[in-house]
Design a protein around this motif. Structure first.
Motif, short mmCIF file in Angstrom:
data_model
loop_
_atom_site.label_atom_id
_atom_site.label_comp_id
_atom_site.label_asym_id
_atom_site.label_seq_id
_atom_site.Cartn_x
_atom_site.Cartn_y
_atom_site.Cartn_z
N THR A 75 -22.49 -11.86 -74.89
CA THR A 75 -22.70 -11.17 -73.62
C THR A 75 -24.10 -11.48 -73.09
N GLN A 76 -24.31 -11.10 -71.83
CA GLN A 76 -25.61 -11.32 -71.20
C GLN A 76 -26.71 -10.59 -71.97
N ASP A 77 -26.43 -9.36 -72.40
CA ASP A 77 -27.43 -8.60 -73.17
C ASP A 77 -27.75 -9.27 -74.50
N ASP A 78 -26.75 -9.85 -75.15
CA ASP A 78 -26.99 -10.55 -76.42
C ASP A 78 -27.90 -11.75 -76.22
N ILE A 79 -27.64 -12.52 -75.17
CA ILE A 79 -28.46 -13.71 -74.89
C ILE A 79 -29.89 -13.31 -74.55
N ILE A 80 -30.02 -12.29 -73.71
CA ILE A 80 -31.37 -11.82 -73.33
C ILE A 80 -32.10 -11.28 -74.56
N TYR A 81 -31.40 -10.56 -75.42
CA TYR A 81 -32.02 -10.04 -76.65
C TYR A 81 -32.53 -11.19 -77.50
N ASP A 82 -31.74 -12.23 -77.64
CA ASP A 82 -32.17 -13.39 -78.43
C ASP A 82 -33.39 -14.07 -77.80
N ILE A 83 -33.39 -14.19 -76.49
CA ILE A 83 -34.50 -14.85 -75.80
C ILE A 83 -35.79 -14.05 -75.96
N LEU A 84 -35.69 -12.74 -75.86
CA LEU A 84 -36.89 -11.89 -75.87
C LEU A 84 -37.29 -11.41 -77.27
N THR A 85 -36.62 -11.90 -78.31
CA THR A 85 -36.92 -11.44 -79.67
C THR A 85 -38.37 -11.68 -80.05
N ASN A 86 -38.91 -12.86 -79.78
CA ASN A 86 -40.30 -13.16 -80.14
C ASN A 86 -41.28 -12.26 -79.42
N ALA A 87 -41.06 -12.08 -78.11
CA ALA A 87 -41.97 -11.22 -77.34
C ALA A 87 -41.87 -9.78 -77.81
N ALA A 88 -40.66 -9.31 -78.11
CA ALA A 88 -40.48 -7.93 -78.58
C ALA A 88 -41.11 -7.74 -79.96
N ASN A 89 -40.98 -8.74 -80.82
CA ASN A 89 -41.60 -8.65 -82.15
C ASN A 89 -43.12 -8.62 -82.03
N SER A 90 -43.69 -9.43 -81.14
CA SER A 90 -45.14 -9.43 -80.94
C SER A 90 -45.59 -8.08 -80.41
N ALA A 91 -44.81 -7.50 -79.50
CA ALA A 91 -45.17 -6.20 -78.95
C ALA A 91 -45.14 -5.12 -80.02
N SER A 92 -44.09 -5.11 -80.85
CA SER A 92 -43.99 -4.07 -81.87
C SER A 92 -45.08 -4.21 -82.93
N LEU A 93 -45.50 -5.44 -83.22
CA LEU A 93 -46.59 -5.63 -84.18
C LEU A 93 -47.89 -5.04 -83.67
N ASN A 94 -48.04 -4.98 -82.35
CA ASN A 94 -49.27 -4.47 -81.74
C ASN A 94 -49.10 -3.05 -81.22
N ASN A 95 -48.12 -2.30 -81.76
CA ASN A 95 -47.85 -0.93 -81.34
C ASN A 95 -47.56 -0.81 -79.86
N MET A 96 -46.80 -1.76 -79.35
CA MET A 96 -46.39 -1.76 -77.96
C MET A 96 -44.87 -1.77 -77.90
N GLU A 97 -44.34 -1.36 -76.77
CA GLU A 97 -42.89 -1.38 -76.54
C GLU A 97 -42.62 -2.31 -75.37
N LEU A 98 -41.62 -3.20 -75.53
CA LEU A 98 -41.23 -4.10 -74.46
C LEU A 98 -39.83 -3.68 -74.01
N CYS A 99 -39.65 -3.49 -72.71
CA CYS A 99 -38.33 -3.18 -72.19
C CYS A 99 -38.06 -4.11 -71.02
N ARG A 100 -36.77 -4.23 -70.66
CA ARG A 100 -36.41 -5.09 -69.54
C ARG A 100 -35.27 -4.45 -68.78
N ASN A 101 -35.23 -4.76 -67.51
CA ASN A 101 -34.19 -4.25 -66.62
C ASN A 101 -33.73 -5.44 -65.78
N ILE A 102 -32.45 -5.81 -65.91
CA ILE A 102 -31.91 -6.96 -65.20
C ILE A 102 -31.00 -6.44 -64.11
N GLY A 103 -31.28 -6.82 -62.89
CA GLY A 103 -30.44 -6.47 -61.76
C GLY A 103 -30.61 -7.56 -60.73
N ALA A 104 -30.82 -7.16 -59.48
CA ALA A 104 -31.12 -8.15 -58.46
C ALA A 104 -32.46 -8.83 -58.78
#
Length: 146
Positions: A75-104
């Motif tokens: 699904t689109q969410d699965d592909i986006i999750y895979d793409i953003l895995t590195n950025a999300a891992n970097s964020a969590s290592l630095n006590n940050m949260e990464l979120c995304r909202n896909i629309g227009a």
């Protein structure tokens, strides 16, 4: 009798000068603490901006998510999750949260806890302000650019 000229400082003059000097030095020390806190916050903001920009660049580079639907596999969410895995891992290592909202548009937000205040949970809606958290939010028209 001749009057003798006295030279030097009296004890009261020295005490007043010492007091003024002490107040000035205390002000400088207080400014150092404020500058240190501001520098730490600026470092977090720069880091969050870098992570959000990296996440958007990764989404631009890999456009497989644009053609996926919610019924397709993956699904689109699965592909986006895979793409953003590195950025999300970097964020969590630095006590940050990464979120995304896909629309227009695509919105990527990175939030972090403000130092010295009680912890708060990240927002349920990506990009919505949360008390006791600061965030960097980037929005892009990726769909329109491709």
């Amino acid at each position: 009798m001749q009057s003798r000229k006295e030279s030097g400082f009296s004890l009261i003059e020295v005490m007043i000068t010492s007091f003024i000097l002490a107040v000035g030095l205390l002000g400088i020390v207080a400014l150092q603490g404020i500058a240190k806190k501001s520098l730490a916050d600026t470092d977090k903001q720069i880091e969050a901006s870098y992570l959000a920009r990296t996440a958007l660049q990764e989404l631009r580079a890999n456009t497989a998510w644009l053609n996926a639907t919610s019924n397709s596999s993956p699904t689109q969410d699965d592909i986006i999750y895979d793409i953003l895995t590195n950025a999300a891992n970097s964020a969590s290592l630095n006590n940050m949260e990464l979120c995304r909202n896909i629309g227009a548009t695509v919105t990527v937000a990175v939030s972090w806890q403000v130092q010295g205040v009680d912890a708060a949970e990240p927002s349920e809606n990506c990009g919505t302000p949360v008390t006791n958290r600061r965030q960097v939010m980037l929005t892009s028209f990726i769909k329109g650019a491709i």
